[in-house]
Design a protein around this motif. Structure first.
Motif, PDB file in Angstrom:
ATOM      1  N   ASP A 233      24.553  19.385  13.162  1.00 22.23           N
ATOM      2  CA  ASP A 233      25.156  19.583  14.483  1.00 22.23           C
ATOM      3  C   ASP A 233      24.079  20.030  15.469  1.00 22.23           C
ATOM      4  O   ASP A 233      24.038  21.173  15.925  1.00 22.23           O
ATOM      5  CB  ASP A 233      26.289  20.616  14.414  1.00 22.23           C
ATOM      6  N   ARG A 234      23.213  19.102  15.801  1.00 21.08           N
ATOM      7  CA  ARG A 234      22.073  19.414  16.665  1.00 21.08           C
ATOM      8  C   ARG A 234      22.483  19.430  18.136  1.00 21.08           C
ATOM      9  O   ARG A 234      21.978  20.205  18.925  1.00 21.08           O
ATOM     10  CB  ARG A 234      20.979  18.367  16.423  1.00 21.08           C
ATOM     11  N   ALA A 235      23.408  18.536  18.525  1.00 18.47           N
ATOM     12  CA  ALA A 235      23.835  18.440  19.923  1.00 18.47           C
ATOM     13  C   ALA A 235      25.233  19.031  20.084  1.00 18.47           C
ATOM     14  O   ALA A 235      26.070  18.939  19.188  1.00 18.47           O
ATOM     15  CB  ALA A 235      23.839  16.977  20.365  1.00 18.47           C
ATOM     16  N   ILE A 236      25.483  19.636  21.226  1.00 22.61           N
ATOM     17  CA  ILE A 236      26.809  20.192  21.524  1.00 22.61           C
ATOM     18  C   ILE A 236      27.770  19.042  21.792  1.00 22.61           C
ATOM     19  O   ILE A 236      27.477  18.135  22.577  1.00 22.61           O
ATOM     20  CB  ILE A 236      26.745  21.127  22.754  1.00 22.61           C
TER      21      ILE A 236
ATOM     22  N   TYR B  41      24.651  11.015  17.343  1.00 23.01           N
ATOM     23  CA  TYR B  41      23.343  11.668  17.176  1.00 23.01           C
ATOM     24  C   TYR B  41      23.405  12.663  16.019  1.00 23.01           C
ATOM     25  O   TYR B  41      22.555  12.650  15.114  1.00 23.01           O
ATOM     26  CB  TYR B  41      23.003  12.358  18.494  1.00 23.01           C
ATOM     27  N   ASN B  42      24.424  13.522  16.029  1.00 26.05           N
ATOM     28  CA  ASN B  42      24.599  14.511  14.963  1.00 26.05           C
ATOM     29  C   ASN B  42      24.852  13.849  13.614  1.00 26.05           C
ATOM     30  O   ASN B  42      24.351  14.296  12.579  1.00 26.05           O
ATOM     31  CB  ASN B  42      25.764  15.456  15.293  1.00 26.05           C
ATOM     32  N   ALA B  43      25.643  12.769  13.614  1.00 27.03           N
ATOM     33  CA  ALA B  43      25.993  12.085  12.367  1.00 27.03           C
ATOM     34  C   ALA B  43      24.750  11.459  11.721  1.00 27.03           C
ATOM     35  O   ALA B  43      24.569  11.523  10.505  1.00 27.03           O
ATOM     36  CB  ALA B  43      27.041  11.007  12.631  1.00 27.03           C
TER      37      ALA B  43
ATOM     38  N   SER C 158      32.696   5.362  13.091  1.00 27.06           N
ATOM     39  CA  SER C 158      33.388   6.578  13.509  1.00 27.06           C
ATOM     40  C   SER C 158      32.416   7.722  13.277  1.00 27.06           C
ATOM     41  O   SER C 158      32.211   8.155  12.136  1.00 27.06           O
ATOM     42  CB  SER C 158      34.662   6.808  12.694  1.00 27.06           C
ATOM     43  N   ALA C 159      31.772   8.158  14.347  1.00 31.12           N
ATOM     44  CA  ALA C 159      30.797   9.242  14.227  1.00 31.12           C
ATOM     45  C   ALA C 159      31.472  10.519  13.740  1.00 31.12           C
ATOM     46  O   ALA C 159      30.896  11.277  12.957  1.00 31.12           O
ATOM     47  CB  ALA C 159      30.118   9.486  15.574  1.00 31.12           C
ATOM     48  N   LYS C 160      32.719  10.720  14.174  1.00 28.64           N
ATOM     49  CA  LYS C 160      33.463  11.916  13.790  1.00 28.64           C
ATOM     50  C   LYS C 160      33.699  11.969  12.286  1.00 28.64           C
ATOM     51  O   LYS C 160      33.546  13.009  11.647  1.00 28.64           O
ATOM     52  CB  LYS C 160      34.800  11.955  14.543  1.00 28.64           C
ATOM     53  N   GLU C 161      34.092  10.830  11.691  1.00 23.98           N
ATOM     54  CA  GLU C 161      34.401  10.788  10.263  1.00 23.98           C
ATOM     55  C   GLU C 161      33.258  10.211   9.435  1.00 23.98           C
ATOM     56  O   GLU C 161      33.419   9.982   8.228  1.00 23.98           O
ATOM     57  CB  GLU C 161      35.676   9.966  10.048  1.00 23.98           C
TER      58      GLU C 161
END
Length: 463
Positions: free
Chosen positions: A246-249, A239-241, A365-368
């Motif tokens: 960084d909308r969601a925790i 979602y944030n990606a 990869s949402a993180k990267e």
């Protein structure tokens, strides 16, 4: 059509700005402005048509200069409304705007209702009803593509498409009317077939417009996209990606998201409404989490498309397969997103193939932030007709227009049936006139005061 009142409103957005515009329209626009508009010597300032003039707005009672302004006089019918129009460009301080507005009302103007300038433009045949509605859509556009479609319709695109169809219907109706006038001249079978073929061509054109409405609705309202999955698969990270924010925790702890999160994004001109949902699992002892899961079910049923997120770095669970069944029962189109591609894969290939069940899957990869461009292309593939660059010029975005087109289609089908089954021309004519009226409601050829009030009340004041 001439109105006997002169209306006034602030035409620019409220708040502080370098410049704001106040607009007058009506028979006394020039007279009212001239009472307040002076030169440096406080003598009445002369206005020339279509030529901006610098001067001052004066408060005669207080004998004070209110603001230095630039005034432009548009002479009827060469104006937005078709009436005499005055536009006062002043400094954008709210107190200045309020004072000038006060003085203009005291001088004889009345405050405009929402959309009243555009309604006068429509009544004075400066535009048709479809073009007037396009103004509202252009002002409300959130993406450039929305603005392009609204501009096309503002320039009469939809009206120009409908005009030849309306002309064809009138020609057919006139032909049938003449046959009724001379009863002894019955319409022969071959002639009925020719008329029916003409009606079929009109019908196909309207059905083509109707088919594009699903795309038009997405252009107008946006695409609703729900992100679902069991807890801790990376839904909020995705979602944030997609939002680049960084909308969601995000936490390693399962069940962090308890409520639905909504945010708007834009993917290649298409407005997207993203919904981040609570992780769905079969059993939970937490009442709050259970409410979040219920809301996630609601989001699935309301979404246009669903992103079904799986954790590629973990084996599949019974919750994953339970979610697949929920999606099948909801009849929602969905794509499978294999998240955490930056970690070693532990997902079982055979089980995954069973879960995918022919649906498209995308590794990310949402993180990267890897694989997101491919995911976006896949999302847009699901938007009807988006790949067709010509669609913007052949699209119905307005629900009212769509309902009118659908009514016209229904009546044309009935008219064709009447001709095919040998019924009297009167039956076909009845439905032809109904179809013509339905199309006329789009452009405003046929209208009621209630309809106009409903449409123009949705406009902003000053437009």
């Amino acid at each position: 059509m001439m109105f006997d009142t002169t209306i006034v409103a602030i035409a620019t957005a409220m708040g502080r700005s370098a410049i704001s515009v106040i607009r007058l329209s009506g028979p006394k626009a020039l007279e009212i402005c001239s009472r307040l508009f002076v030169d440096k010597q406080r003598c009445p300032q002369q206005l020339s048509p279509f030529k901006p003039t610098l001067g001052f707005i004066i408060d005669e009672k207080a004998s004070a200069l209110v603001d230095q302004v630039l005034v432009t006089y548009f002479v009827s019918p060469r104006s937005y409304t078709g009436e005499d129009v005055i536009e006062i460009s002043c400094h954008g301080a709210p107190v200045i705007l309020k004072k000038i507005l006060e003085l203009l009302v005291q001088a004889g103007a009345i405050l405009a209702r929402p959309g009243e300038f555009s309604m006068r433009a429509f009544m004075n045949e400066k535009m048709d009803l479809a073009q007037a509605e396009a103004i509202r859509d252009l002002i409300n556009a959130q993406t450039y593509y929305q603005a392009q479609v609204a501009n096309y319709q503002l320039n009469g695109g939809l009206s120009k498409q409908l005009k030849p169809l309306v002309v064809k219907l009138l020609e057919i109706a006139c032909h049938l009317e003449s046959k009724l006038e001379f009863v002894e001249d019955d319409i022969e079978t071959e002639e009925r077939e020719t008329i029916n073929l003409k009606l079929l061509n009109v019908l196909r054109e309207l059905e083509s417009l109707q088919d594009n409405f699903q795309f038009g609705k997405i252009v107008h309202d946006g695409l609703s996209l729900a992100i679902i999955g069991r807890p801790n698969v990376g839904k909020s990270s995705l979602y944030n990606a997609l939002l680049h924010s960084d909308r969601a925790i995000v936490s390693d702890r399962p069940g962090t998201t308890r409520d639905l999160l909504y945010e708007s994004a834009c993917i290649d001109g298409v407005p997207i409404r993203l919904i981040d949902t609570a992780g769905i699992r079969a059993k939970t002892s937490c009442d709050i989490e259970r409410v979040g899961i219920e809301k996630a079910h609601e989001a699935i049923s309301e979404a246009d498309f669903v992103l079904f997120v799986l954790d590629r770095s973990e084996p599949l669970t019974t919750d994953d397969f339970a979610l697949q069944q929920i999606l099948h029962q909801a009849y929602r189109p969905y794509y499978i997103v294999l998240n955490k591609s930056d970690l070693p894969a532990k997902i079982n290939a055979c089980e995954l193939e069973q879960l995918i069940d022919g649906h498209q899957s995308i590794e990310v990869s949402a993180k990267e932030r890897r694989g997101l461009d491919i995911l976006k292309k896949v999302i847009l593939k699901g938007v009807p007709s988006f790949a067709d660059s010509e669609t913007a010029s052949h699209v119905v975005t307005n629900v009212r227009h769509q309902e009118c087109v659908q009514r016209a289609i229904n009546h044309l089908r009935k008219a064709r049936t009447a001709l095919e089954t040998g019924l009297s021309e009167e039956f076909a004519l009845f439905d032809l006139h109904k179809a013509h009226r339905a199309l006329g409601e789009i452009t405003g050829e046929y209208r009621t005061e209630d309809l106009l009030g409903m449409i123009f009340s949705t406009f902003c004041i000053g437009k």
